[in-house]
Design an enzyme around this catalytic site. Structure first.
Site, mmCIF file in Angstrom:
data_model
loop_
_atom_site.group_PDB
_atom_site.id
_atom_site.type_symbol
_atom_site.label_atom_id
_atom_site.label_comp_id
_atom_site.label_asym_id
_atom_site.label_seq_id
_atom_site.Cartn_x
_atom_site.Cartn_y
_atom_site.Cartn_z
ATOM 1 N N GLU A 113 -7.959 4.733 -4.866
ATOM 2 C CA GLU A 113 -8.706 5.484 -3.817
ATOM 3 C C GLU A 113 -9.070 7.046 -3.929
ATOM 4 O OE1 GLU A 113 -6.217 5.302 -0.219
ATOM 5 O OE2 GLU A 113 -5.475 3.271 -0.528
ATOM 6 N N ASN B 115 0.858 -1.050 0.085
ATOM 7 C CA ASN B 115 0.058 -0.017 0.080
ATOM 8 C C ASN B 115 1.049 1.250 0.021
ATOM 9 O OD1 ASN B 115 -3.081 1.090 0.182
ATOM 10 N ND2 ASN B 115 -2.111 2.124 1.951
ATOM 11 N N GLU B 116 0.769 2.032 -1.083
ATOM 12 C CA GLU B 116 1.488 3.421 -1.146
ATOM 13 C C GLU B 116 2.999 3.287 -0.874
ATOM 14 O OE1 GLU B 116 -0.949 5.934 1.114
ATOM 15 O OE2 GLU B 116 -2.372 6.229 -0.705
HETATM 16 C C1 GLA Z 1 -4.193 6.254 1.904
HETATM 17 C C2 GLA Z 1 -4.219 4.786 2.450
HETATM 18 C C3 GLA Z 1 -5.357 4.324 2.778
HETATM 19 C C4 GLA Z 1 -6.030 5.346 3.879
HETATM 20 C C5 GLA Z 1 -6.160 6.799 3.121
HETATM 21 C C6 GLA Z 1 -6.888 8.029 3.838
HETATM 22 O O1 GLA Z 1 -4.566 6.513 0.531
HETATM 23 O O2 GLA Z 1 -3.828 4.008 1.279
HETATM 24 O O3 GLA Z 1 -5.009 3.185 3.795
HETATM 25 O O4 GLA Z 1 -4.983 5.581 4.881
HETATM 26 O O5 GLA Z 1 -4.868 7.089 2.570
HETATM 27 O O6 GLA Z 1 -7.019 8.982 3.153
#
Ligand code: GLA
Ligand code: GLA
Length: 666
Positions: free
Chosen positions: A308, A151-152
């Site tokens: 997202e 994730n990110e």
């Molecule tokens: C990021 C993360 C998510 C969440 C969002 C909140 O995009 O990937 O897990 O924390 O931010 O805005």
């Protein structure tokens, strides 16, 4: 590209689904509501490591089995995440050497996510094991449509300064330079006598008594990006042993400065991006459009996925503003207009506990008797109607040069002015083009420029010789180029190109710069004949082939060129020596937008005329998106076709309601 697009038809709609925060009776309610809203794709398991591997080597997949089966029975596809962005508590305790160390040398604590060192061999081994267990178990699950690795990457732990990272950095430098003399030359270490006798003497850039070697800092950023990329590749290769489905990871364009996404894009089967509105901005939808255009460009023009965004407020800004009526719809559809084949959210159901409990969701704390839920259901219907846009392309005649390395280099310390910020000029030019209803791509300055009539370089401080030659060829061959100040100054090692500024661009621009005259905070200069106002920067420009179009009327360079034009071969190169404002000036045209309009006209860039600068117009394939960000309706002429969202027939003109969206298929 294996398996893309991910769904058999239409656009993907849904978001992150974290059912582990809820009892099972809520799951049944969830899938019922997902069907009601038209959700067809959810991301599952992003933060599940501690749940599926509660102790080292002991797996418990019971809950995840039930969740995937339930989603499958409801016809909802799954984007299955590897859980490696949030290592379990047992991992931190067992492998303390894997903990993230910041620039000040502090070991960062637990009770959070992302707290690992990307170069840690213990992390690598543990991540590989859990991904293997996950991939082996679910590769054949009928709900599965794609893989979401991690994730990110690089958001919270971009740079680690632990001893393991230092050792990995030295190994990376040995690979890059072969022998230490080459490193000394690249970094210019005769300066302050900082010469290294061997690679073992190199330390990562931590807090130092006074200014650090710029080459050291740039290479550490490159190394850190590679460390995260290696983490991604490792997981992708494990998954590939079990599954041919598309593999992606969610980028954070443009808000994760440390990651060079031009490099990342080559590694994923489909580019996916997370974007959140910056609610402190006056017109946050313009930054959204920029993010979407940059994501599409990073994806090489192919469709991408909005992985997202939010239905309403986030929880991590100083003031978390709710979206205004219609804003979520405008946001989602703007992403689709600019090339996304999905509209996914963080997250499905708002959490009752944890760090993100005040973050909006598709199912808010208020429940289904709420504006957000009604909007979520309506958006699902919109996206079904828009299914035909899937896979189609957006074409642009104008490109903005974007290079992450230049972003990093420009913002190292001790530049001529603290007001020199990469995003500041980039966004100013983007905004002016957006208000001028001009769709843009982004390009790396070394990339193929042939699709573009006009290339704009707002902030290309670092520019290689090869990129400069590329730009030169573009202009000679009949292309147009517009360059903003403090571009083409240094090479890839942050060493100033020889001779007067702007070294790498002197020839193509037909100017040289004798001295920089940065302005005081809040000081402005005026141009003539345009009465436009400049901020931040003034400089002494000499004409060496170009001619002056506008001059400074006052300030340190009064009477000297401020905007120049150089006709070269079959094209033209323009130069702007101050920071013009993208918003309207005292007289029509006396601003950055006015200047750009003249350059666009000269380059023959077609665009709609006479429309308010609050209307967003984008063409994707045969779909014409008209997004009205104003509080009054607007009528657009010259559009004919069927309204995709409203079913209306449009013959020659369309009225877009205040805050509304009309999509016309021609
Ligand atoms: C990021 C993360 C998510 C969440 C969002 C909140 O995009 O990937 O897990 O924390 O931010 O805005
Ligand atoms: C001090 C130092 C010099 C140089 C200058 C720059 O005087 O002694 O080495 O760094 O500052 O202003």
């Amino acid at each position: 590209m294996p398996g893309y697009p991910v769904l058999p038809e239409g656009l993907a709609y849904g978001g992150d689904y974290n059912p582990e925060q809820w009892p099972e009776e809520v799951w049944r309610e969830d899938v019922r509501l997902m069907r009601e809203a038209g959700v067809n794709l959810v991301t599952v398991g992003v933060f599940n490591w501690g749940l599926i591997e509660p102790a080292e080597g002991e797996y418990d997949f019971g809950r995840l089995d039930r969740i995937l089966d339930l989603l499958h029975s409801a016809g909802v596809s799954v984007d299955l995440a590897t859980p490696t962005s949030s290592p379990p508590a047992w991992f931190r305790r067992r492998y303390p050497g894997s903990r993230l160390v910041d620039r000040d040398g502090r070991v960062l604590g637990g009770g959070s996510r992302h707290g690992f060192c990307p170069s840690s061999p213990d992390y690598a081994a543990a991540a590989e094991r859990v991904v293997e267990a996950l991939a082996a178990r679910y590769a054949g699950h009928p709900a599965l449509t794609m893989w979401h690795v991690h994730n990110e990457y690089g958001w919270a732990n971009a740079h680690c300064h632990c001893p393991t990272s230092a050792e990995a950095f030295r190994a990376w430098l040995r690979d890059r330079y072969g022998e230490v003399g080459a490193l000394n030359a690249a970094w210019g270490t005769t300066f302050w006598g900082l010469t290294y006798g061997s690679f073992d003497e190199v330390e990562p850039p931590v807090v130092a008594p006074v200014g650090l070697l710029n080459g050291l800092q740039l290479d550490f950023m490159r190394f850190s990006g590679d460390a995260h990329l290696a983490c991604f590749r490792r997981e992708r290769e494990v998954i590939r042993r079990f599954s041919d489905l598309p593999v992606t990871t969610n980028f954070m364009i443009p808000n994760c400065k440390p990651m060079d996404y031009w490099r990342w894009a080559a590694e994923v089967d489909v580019v996916a991006n997370d974007h959140y509105l910056d609610s402190a901005r006056a017109d946050p939808h313009i930054e959204l459009a920029m993010a979407a255009d940059l994501t599409r460009s990073v994806a090489g023009g192919r469709p991408w996925m909005l992985m997202e965004h939010s239905t309403g407020a986030v929880n991590w800004q100083p003031r978390n503003l709710a979206k205004r009526p219609g804003e979520m719809r405008r946001n989602s559809l703007a992403h689709v207009a600019r090339g996304s084949d999905s509209a996914l959210f963080f997250q499905w159901r708002a959490s009752r506990y944890g760090a993100e409990k005040f973050h909006s969701a598709m199912v808010p704390h208020a429940g289904t008797d709420s504006g957000i839920w009604r909007d979520v259901v309506a958006l699902g219907a919109d996206l079904r109607r828009l299914g035909g846009v899937r896979g189609s392309a957006v074409r642009a005649e104008v490109a903005l040069g974007w290079d992450w390395e230049s972003y990093w280099a420009l913002e190292l310390e001790w530049r001529p002015s603290v007001d020199l910020r990469f995003r500041e000029r980039m966004e100013a030019y983007y905004e002016a083009l957006w208000r001028e209803h001009t769709t843009v791509d982004f390009v790396h300055p070394a990339a193929d420029l042939s699709p573009y009539k006009l290339v704009v370089l707002p902030s290309s401080y670092l520019l290689t010789e090869a990129s400069a030659k590329n730009l030169h060829r573009h202009v000679e061959g009949g292309g147009h180029l517009l360059v903003s100040y403090f571009s083409g100054i240094v090479d890839e090692n942050d060493i100033i190109h020889a001779g007067p500024y702007p070294g790498a661009l002197r020839e193509v621009l037909g100017v040289s710069v004798e001295e920089f005259h940065p302005l005081r905070a809040d000081e402005t200069v005026t141009l003539r004949p345009s009465a436009a106002t400049g901020r931040i920067w003034s400089e002494r420009v000499r004409l060496t082939g170009a001619r002056a179009v506008h001059r400074f009327a006052d300030g340190p360079d009064a009477g000297h060129p401020a905007v120049t034009r150089h006709d070269l071969g079959a094209g033209t190169a323009w130069y702007v020596a101050t920071a013009l404002d993208p918003r309207p000036g005292p007289e029509p045209g006396d601003d950055l937008r006015g200047l750009l309009a003249a350059v666009l006209d000269h380059a023959g860039v077609a665009r709609p005329r006479g429309l308010p600068d609050t209307l967003e117009i984008v063409r994707r394939g045969d779909h014409h998106f008209l997004i009205n960000h104003a509080d009054e309706p607007v009528t657009v002429d010259g559009v004919t076709g069927t309204g995709v969202l409203d079913g209306a027939e449009y013959a020659g003109s369309a009225t877009v309601p205040a805050g509304g969206v009309v999509v016309i298929r021609t």
